[in-house]
Motif scaffolding. Structure first.
Motif, PDB file in Angstrom:
ATOM      1  N   TYR A  69       0.852  -1.194   0.000  1.00 57.04           N
ATOM      2  CA  TYR A  69       0.000   0.000   0.000  1.00 57.04           C
ATOM      3  C   TYR A  69       0.884   1.238   0.000  1.00 57.04           C
ATOM      4  O   TYR A  69       1.970   1.241   0.577  1.00 57.04           O
ATOM      5  CB  TYR A  69      -0.892   0.017   1.245  1.00 57.04           C
ATOM      6  N   HIS A  70       0.394   2.300  -0.632  1.00 53.34           N
ATOM      7  CA  HIS A  70       1.109   3.578  -0.711  1.00 53.34           C
ATOM      8  C   HIS A  70       0.367   4.608   0.126  1.00 53.34           C
ATOM      9  O   HIS A  70      -0.853   4.694   0.075  1.00 53.34           O
ATOM     10  CB  HIS A  70       1.163   4.032  -2.173  1.00 53.34           C
ATOM     11  N   HIS A  71       1.116   5.386   0.879  1.00 51.38           N
ATOM     12  CA  HIS A  71       0.516   6.438   1.700  1.00 51.38           C
ATOM     13  C   HIS A  71       0.934   7.789   1.136  1.00 51.38           C
ATOM     14  O   HIS A  71       1.964   7.914   0.485  1.00 51.38           O
ATOM     15  CB  HIS A  71       0.973   6.306   3.152  1.00 51.38           C
ATOM     16  N   THR A  72       0.164   8.803   1.419  1.00 49.60           N
ATOM     17  CA  THR A  72       0.465  10.141   0.900  1.00 49.60           C
ATOM     18  C   THR A  72       1.782  10.685   1.428  1.00 49.60           C
ATOM     19  O   THR A  72       2.316  11.633   0.883  1.00 49.60           O
ATOM     20  CB  THR A  72      -0.665  11.130   1.251  1.00 49.60           C
ATOM     21  N   TRP A  87      -1.457   3.441   9.506  1.00 50.45           N
ATOM     22  CA  TRP A  87      -1.346   3.654   8.069  1.00 50.45           C
ATOM     23  C   TRP A  87      -2.705   3.918   7.434  1.00 50.45           C
ATOM     24  O   TRP A  87      -2.899   3.725   6.230  1.00 50.45           O
ATOM     25  CB  TRP A  87      -0.675   2.452   7.405  1.00 50.45           C
ATOM     26  N   ALA A  88      -3.653   4.358   8.222  1.00 48.22           N
ATOM     27  CA  ALA A  88      -4.995   4.648   7.703  1.00 48.22           C
ATOM     28  C   ALA A  88      -4.892   5.634   6.542  1.00 48.22           C
ATOM     29  O   ALA A  88      -4.105   6.582   6.577  1.00 48.22           O
ATOM     30  CB  ALA A  88      -5.870   5.214   8.809  1.00 48.22           C
ATOM     31  N   ALA A  93       5.235  -4.288   7.449  1.00 49.06           N
ATOM     32  CA  ALA A  93       6.598  -3.791   7.304  1.00 49.06           C
ATOM     33  C   ALA A  93       6.552  -2.476   6.540  1.00 49.06           C
ATOM     34  O   ALA A  93       5.968  -2.411   5.461  1.00 49.06           O
ATOM     35  CB  ALA A  93       7.470  -4.792   6.553  1.00 49.06           C
ATOM     36  N   ALA A  94       7.131  -1.440   7.106  1.00 50.53           N
ATOM     37  CA  ALA A  94       7.271  -0.161   6.404  1.00 50.53           C
ATOM     38  C   ALA A  94       8.441  -0.311   5.442  1.00 50.53           C
ATOM     39  O   ALA A  94       9.519  -0.728   5.838  1.00 50.53           O
ATOM     40  CB  ALA A  94       7.515   0.967   7.394  1.00 50.53           C
ATOM     41  N   ILE A  95       8.193   0.042   4.174  1.00 49.77           N
ATOM     42  CA  ILE A  95       9.265  -0.115   3.188  1.00 49.77           C
ATOM     43  C   ILE A  95       9.475   1.162   2.414  1.00 49.77           C
ATOM     44  O   ILE A  95       8.675   2.055   2.458  1.00 49.77           O
ATOM     45  CB  ILE A  95       8.985  -1.273   2.210  1.00 49.77           C
TER      46      ILE A  95
END
Length: 64
Positions: free
Chosen positions: A6-9, A26-27, A62-64
Motif C-alpha cells: 500500500y502507498h501512503h500520501t 497507516w490509515a 513492514a514499512a518499506i
C-alpha cells in the motif's frame, strides 16, 4: 509469501500479508500491488526481502 503493498500520501509504502488489513497507523493508505515475495528475492526499493518478511511475521506489517 504473497504480500499486498500500500502507498501512503507521506510517500511511504507498507507491506502486509495478502488480504490482511493495513495497520491503523497507516490509515488512508491506498492499495498499490500484490507480489509473491521470497526471502532471497532482490527487488529495487524494497530492501532485504528476508527482513521485510520477518517484520511481517513479527508485527503484521513492514514499512518499506
Amino acid at each position: 509469501m504473497k504480500i499486498d503493498i500500500y502507498h501512503h500520501t507521506r510517500n511511504r509504502f507498507v507491506a502486509v500479508r495478502h488480504t490482511h488489513a493495513v495497520p491503523e497507523s497507516w490509515a488512508g493508505a491506498r492499495y498499490f500491488k500484490t507480489i509473491d515475495l521470497k526471502p532471497d528475492d532482490v527487488r529495487y526499493g524494497l530492501g532485504h526481502a528476508a527482513q521485510v518478511l520477518a517484520a511481517i511475521e513479527e508485527t503484521g506489517y513492514a514499512a518499506i
